[in-house]
Scaffold this motif. Structure first.
Motif, mmCIF file in Angstrom:
data_model
loop_
_atom_site.group_PDB
_atom_site.id
_atom_site.type_symbol
_atom_site.label_atom_id
_atom_site.label_comp_id
_atom_site.label_asym_id
_atom_site.label_seq_id
_atom_site.Cartn_x
_atom_site.Cartn_y
_atom_site.Cartn_z
ATOM 1 N N GLN A 253 46.693 50.634 10.260
ATOM 2 C CA GLN A 253 48.033 51.063 9.872
ATOM 3 C C GLN A 253 48.923 50.936 11.102
ATOM 4 O O GLN A 253 48.479 51.166 12.218
ATOM 5 N N ARG B 61 53.774 49.336 6.050
ATOM 6 C CA ARG B 61 53.518 50.338 5.009
ATOM 7 C C ARG B 61 52.068 50.793 5.076
ATOM 8 O O ARG B 61 51.189 50.034 5.474
ATOM 9 N N ARG C 20 48.719 59.224 4.288
ATOM 10 C CA ARG C 20 49.976 58.522 3.971
ATOM 11 C C ARG C 20 51.177 59.362 4.406
ATOM 12 O O ARG C 20 52.125 58.849 5.002
ATOM 13 N N GLN D 24 49.605 45.918 5.675
ATOM 14 C CA GLN D 24 51.023 45.591 5.759
ATOM 15 C C GLN D 24 51.519 46.120 7.106
ATOM 16 O O GLN D 24 52.127 47.173 7.193
ATOM 17 N N SER E 65 48.607 51.385 3.563
ATOM 18 C CA SER E 65 47.853 50.786 2.467
ATOM 19 C C SER E 65 46.366 50.834 2.779
ATOM 20 O O SER E 65 45.960 50.611 3.921
ATOM 21 N N THR F 153 44.433 49.001 0.581
ATOM 22 C CA THR F 153 43.962 47.832 -0.153
ATOM 23 C C THR F 153 44.312 46.519 0.528
ATOM 24 O O THR F 153 43.585 45.541 0.386
ATOM 25 N N HIS F 154 45.423 46.476 1.244
ATOM 26 C CA HIS F 154 45.794 45.274 2.000
ATOM 27 C C HIS F 154 46.654 45.708 3.186
ATOM 28 O O HIS F 154 47.427 46.657 3.079
#
Length: 193
Positions: free
Chosen positions: A123, A135, A38, A142, A137, A139-140
């Motif tokens: 990503q 962003r 991240r 973006q 993530s 989990t989902h």
């Protein structure tokens, strides 16, 4: 996974400047691959300017060139992000989309996938601006642009190396703005094994 950790001419994560940046971020998260991923994602997204947004004609290709110049198209930003991830042992590779602004003209868009939690997660380090809110993530997704128009597509799979036609286009170009305006590849040759 070895091929998704390897250095190459484009993903030159063995370059001292790339290694130094990776080490600075890893020092913040010494035992947490997710937090490290991240951190470098947000750094590339926010600190390396997208050539079109910056109206900067410089061409960058390799991870180290992109870092040194501080600018690049989506492809170059992806090359740098993959290099930073691989430099600290986090498997990563390349993904592509075919996108359109007007429904008639298409171009490739480059993004990455990182292997965490036992799976690949796409990503998009392109860089945010009004109307674009990518962003990190796990989990989902973006991404900068979800597939929405007829003819657009997500190309399947995660490549260990950048698409040869992308490398060729960047290698032969002299102006990122001109390349973006008309000479970017508009389709990706699917490699089937």
């Amino acid at each position: 996974m070895n091929e998704y950790l390897a250095a190459s001419a484009v993903v030159d994560h063995d370059h001292p400047a790339v290694r130094a940046l990776a080490a600075r971020h890893r020092a913040l998260y010494p035992a947490d691959d997710e937090a490290y991923a991240r951190s470098v994602f947000e750094w590339v997204r926010d600190e390396i300017r997208h050539s079109i947004d910056a109206q900067d004609p410089r061409i960058t290709l390799t991870a180290s060139q992109t870092l040194a110049e501080g600018v690049g198209l989506c492809f170059a930003k992806s090359h740098l992000l993959v290099a930073l991830l691989r430099a600290e042992g986090v498997p990563a590779g390349f993904c592509y989309q075919r996108l359109t602004d007007d429904g008639d003209t298409f171009m490739l868009h480059g993004l990455i996938a990182v292997h965490l939690r036992g799976d690949w997660h796409r990503q998009d380090p392109r860089g945010n601006k009004p109307g674009v809110d990518a962003r990190f993530s796990l989990t989902h997704e973006q991404l900068a642009w979800p597939i929405a128009a007829p003819g657009e597509q997500d190309y399947p799979g995660v490549r260990a190396e950048p698409a040869p036609q992308v490398v060729k286009a960047l290698s032969e170009a002299t102006d990122a703005l001109e390349l973006y305006a008309g000479d970017l590849p508009d389709e990706l040759q699917i490699i089937r094994s």
